[in-house]
Design an enzyme around this catalytic site. Structure first.
Site, PDB file in Angstrom:
ATOM      1  N   GLY A 242       0.832  -1.209   0.000  1.00  0.00           N
ATOM      2  CA  GLY A 242       0.000   0.000   0.000  1.00  0.00           C
ATOM      3  C   GLY A 242       0.858   1.245   0.000  1.00  0.00           C
ATOM      4  O   GLY A 242       0.506   2.261   0.591  1.00  0.00           O
ATOM      5  N   GLY A 243       1.988   1.177  -0.698  1.00  0.00           N
ATOM      6  CA  GLY A 243       3.014   2.217  -0.617  1.00  0.00           C
ATOM      7  C   GLY A 243       2.798   3.443  -1.472  1.00  0.00           C
ATOM      8  O   GLY A 243       3.652   4.333  -1.500  1.00  0.00           O
ATOM      9  N   ASP A 268       0.662  -1.664  -4.590  1.00  0.00           N
ATOM     10  CA  ASP A 268      -0.585  -0.935  -4.366  1.00  0.00           C
ATOM     11  C   ASP A 268      -1.610  -1.439  -5.374  1.00  0.00           C
ATOM     12  O   ASP A 268      -1.325  -2.351  -6.165  1.00  0.00           O
ATOM     13  CB  ASP A 268      -0.391   0.581  -4.472  1.00  0.00           C
ATOM     14  CG  ASP A 268      -1.284   1.339  -3.489  1.00  0.00           C
ATOM     15  OD1 ASP A 268      -2.511   1.157  -3.560  1.00  0.00           O
ATOM     16  OD2 ASP A 268      -0.764   2.099  -2.648  1.00  0.00           O
ATOM     17  N   ASP A 290      -3.513  -6.700  -4.179  1.00  0.00           N
ATOM     18  CA  ASP A 290      -4.609  -6.543  -3.231  1.00  0.00           C
ATOM     19  C   ASP A 290      -4.175  -7.214  -1.933  1.00  0.00           C
ATOM     20  O   ASP A 290      -3.954  -8.435  -1.898  1.00  0.00           O
ATOM     21  CB  ASP A 290      -5.873  -7.204  -3.794  1.00  0.00           C
ATOM     22  CG  ASP A 290      -7.052  -7.174  -2.825  1.00  0.00           C
ATOM     23  OD1 ASP A 290      -6.861  -6.830  -1.642  1.00  0.00           O
ATOM     24  OD2 ASP A 290      -8.172  -7.516  -3.259  1.00  0.00           O
ATOM     25  N   HIS A 310      -4.627   1.613   9.611  1.00  0.00           N
ATOM     26  CA  HIS A 310      -5.554   2.512  10.317  1.00  0.00           C
ATOM     27  C   HIS A 310      -6.796   2.859   9.496  1.00  0.00           C
ATOM     28  O   HIS A 310      -7.763   3.390  10.029  1.00  0.00           O
ATOM     29  CB  HIS A 310      -4.827   3.777  10.804  1.00  0.00           C
ATOM     30  CG  HIS A 310      -4.412   4.738   9.744  1.00  0.00           C
ATOM     31  ND1 HIS A 310      -3.706   5.887  10.033  1.00  0.00           N
ATOM     32  CD2 HIS A 310      -4.599   4.767   8.395  1.00  0.00           C
ATOM     33  CE1 HIS A 310      -3.479   6.554   8.914  1.00  0.00           C
ATOM     34  NE2 HIS A 310      -4.001   5.894   7.913  1.00  0.00           N
TER      35      HIS A 310
END
Length: 402
Positions: A242-243, A268, A290, A310
């Site tokens: 997820g960079g 990502d 994913d 988060h």
């Protein structure tokens, strides 16, 4: 005793250059915030929050849309701090605008000190107004992301909470304020469906935040990743899950510039990976992925998440961490999470803002150390160490398999 004018002069003379560290500047800024709150009447505080700010944001964005902030920034490089007349600002606009419309916005923007009014219809820029024209800083995207996402969802949030009897929205499938506002489309689906608009402003905000916050490589000793690692071309060393734009991976490369090609993996969604990234080192491999599906990079030294968990409720975090656990090499791999670890007392306003905006947009949250420990245990991990820094908003959690 100092006179009233002496006090005003002293306050006006305070400048960021007076402070020896950014921590001191921040502490003084927070003292000024407390001072403002003490000096404002309840009416003034309510007026500032609900009436001054919305039209200030509207004015800032309108001038962004007209292309004026960018032209102003470029002109200021040639003649720093020079006042600019309304007529010049109108000439800089990328489309015709009625003079009095622009004047009315500029008056308000100057009244709130985003600009400095020097004469009739004449203004000087401020560091913030200049940053709005500097696309490298992505400050403009903070405003755009607010208009696209956080402001409308914030307006929706009280009614949403009332409708669902003030239950804490911590389950994306059951209680999602963003879906409630859009009649069924969640935040990430909205961004994916509009990659050049609402998706772009979100990515811009994330870049602005990462530019502002302390580099994770200054919080965590990255030698712990490189030392003792089997560094071979084609074998994953660092997987940034997820960079986004690859800033965190690039920062690791800055610390260790001799790393070979193909050992740094930037993952990502397909939409994000397809976006061009300026100046991304060619040694960094972009990969569509994913994080709820099997992790294709086996036995990496470090699997890294920054500002990803988060966004998600606990159950979804367990799903994403479980994919990492399945490819972990015991005694070698590390799970690294760079996120807020909320203190039980004394959380900063940036921490609390992030926490509530996550609830506002994604049913996400910031977590305490105890919460992180429970969550990671459920995914088969234990906290090995938490690296903190007094100037950092976030901490690096290092986790190993149980």
């Amino acid at each position: 005793m100092a006179s009233f004018q002496d006090t005003i002069s002293t306050l006006d003379a305070i400048h960021p250059s007076q402070f020896s560290t950014d921590a001191e500047r921040f502490e003084a800024k927070e003292a000024a915030r407390r001072l403002l709150t003490r000096l404002e009447t309840p009416f003034e505080q309510g007026w500032r929050l609900s009436f001054e700010t919305p039209v200030l944001v509207a004015g800032v964005q309108t001038i962004l849309d007209l292309g004026i902030w960018k032209k102003w920034m470029e002109a200021d490089k040639k003649n720093p701090g020079a006042p600019v007349h309304l007529n010049q600002l109108l000439e800089w606009a990328n489309t015709k605008a009625e003079p009095n419309l622009l004047r009315r916005f500029l008056r308000h923007i100057a009244a709130l000190y985003v600009l400095e009014e020097t004469d009739v219809d004449t203004w000087k820029p401020t560091p913030y107004s200049l940053s709005l024209g500097d696309t490298v800083s992505h400050t403009d995207q903070i405003t755009k992301c607010g208009i696209d996402h956080t402001i409308p969802t914030g307006c929706n949030l009280p009614g949403f909470l009332k409708k669902y009897n003030y239950r804490e929205p911590i389950d994306l499938t059951q209680l999602d304020n963003y879906r409630d506002m859009t009649n069924g489309t969640d935040f990430f689906a909205t961004c994916a469906a509009d990659p050049q608009g609402k998706g772009s402003s979100f990515m811009g905000l994330m870049t602005a935040l990462r530019n502002h916050k302390m580099d994770w490589t200054d919080v965590y000793d990255t030698k712990r990743i490189v030392d003792g690692a089997a560094i071979e071309t084609g074998k994953p060393l660092f997987v940034d899950i997820g960079g986004a734009h690859g800033l965190d991976t690039s920062r690791l490369l800055d610390k260790h510039p001799n790393l070979p090609a193909d050992v740094l993996i930037l993952q990502d969604t397909p939409e994000v990976v397809a976006m061009p990234i300026e100046d991304l080192d060619k040694r960094i491999v972009k990969q569509a992925y994913d994080f709820f599906t099997p992790q294709p990079q086996l036995h990496a030294r470090a699997y890294f998440f920054h500002a990803v968990p988060h966004d998600w409720p606990d159950a979804d975090c367990v799903r994403m961490f479980s994919q990492v656990a399945a490819v972990f090499k015991r005694g070698y791999s590390k799970l690294l999470i760079y996120e807020v670890v909320l203190p039980k007392k004394g959380a900063t306003n940036l921490m609390t803002t992030l926490d509530l905006q996550l609830m506002n947009c994604t049913s996400g949250m910031e977590r305490t150390e105890e919460h992180w420990a429970r969550l990671l245990k459920e995914a088969g991990f234990r906290i090995a160490e938490i690296s903190r820094h007094p100037r950092a908003v976030e901490s690096v959690i290092e986790a190993d398999l149980l």
